[in-house]
Design an enzyme around this catalytic site. Structure first.
Site, PDB file in Angstrom:
ATOM      1  N   ASP A  36       0.863  -1.173   0.000  1.00  0.00           N
ATOM      2  CA  ASP A  36       0.000   0.000   0.000  1.00  0.00           C
ATOM      3  C   ASP A  36       0.900   1.222   0.000  1.00  0.00           C
ATOM      4  OD1 ASP A  36      -2.004   1.891   0.275  1.00  0.00           O
ATOM      5  OD2 ASP A  36      -2.328   1.499   2.396  1.00  0.00           O
ATOM      6  N   HIS A  40       3.059  10.684   1.927  1.00  0.00           N
ATOM      7  CA  HIS A  40       2.579  11.833   2.697  1.00  0.00           C
ATOM      8  C   HIS A  40       3.601  12.950   2.599  1.00  0.00           C
ATOM      9  CE1 HIS A  40      -0.902   9.950   4.559  1.00  0.00           C
ATOM     10  NE2 HIS A  40      -0.165   8.878   4.765  1.00  0.00           N
TER      11      HIS A  40
END
Length: 157
Positions: A36, A40
């Site tokens: 995944d 960020h």
């Protein structure tokens, strides 16, 4: 160590849990490996652990991380390759991907399982630089990526 770049959901587990996961891969209890990629910004990670966004960038590090199981003689290389390719394809009920059969989609990753490299987030192709592996030496590196028959990444260029 305290590192908001290691904050993920679900959270990282204990050494015992990791050993059980590796055993499950080696014994075929675990069917496939998926990642995944959760990039960020620095703002999302340069804060307190409670405030930090969960997730990390794995696009550049997934292969080297998974291949550590091969280099540590815990899981055979063909098993890892199958769990990263053919097994997810079967799960998705897609017989046209995850294979090198003639007539199938030419999505291919060429890699050198023994190439050593140091994770350097400043060189990531991804916009996400959040990984606790920055500065870590990994073995196993992508040499080329082919998508739909077209070379989209070539380490030599």
């Amino acid at each position: 160590a305290y590192n908001t770049h290691a904050k993920v959901n679900p959270p990282l587990r204990s050494s015992d849990d990791v050993r059980a996961m590796v055993q499950g891969l080696a014994e075929g209890v675990i069917d496939l490996i998926a990642t995944d990629h959760a990039p960020h910004s620095q703002v999302d990670k340069l804060c307190t652990l409670d405030e930090a966004a969960p997730g990390l960038s794995v696009l550049e590090t997934a292969l080297g991380s998974v291949l550590s199981l091969y280099h540590d003689d815990q899981v055979a290389l063909p098993v890892l390759v199958a769990k990263l390719t053919a097994a997810p394809s079967r799960f998705l009920r897609r017989d046209d991907i995850g294979t090198l059969r003639k007539g199938c989609v030419a999505d291919i990753v060429v890699f050198d399982p023994n190439a050593e490299w140091v994770v350097d987030t400043s060189r990531f192709a991804s916009k996400g630089k959040n990984t606790p592996l920055d500065g870590t030496t990994l073995r196993g590196q992508v040499v080329a990526t082919i998508v739909g028959g077209e070379v989209v990444y070539d380490a030599q260029l």
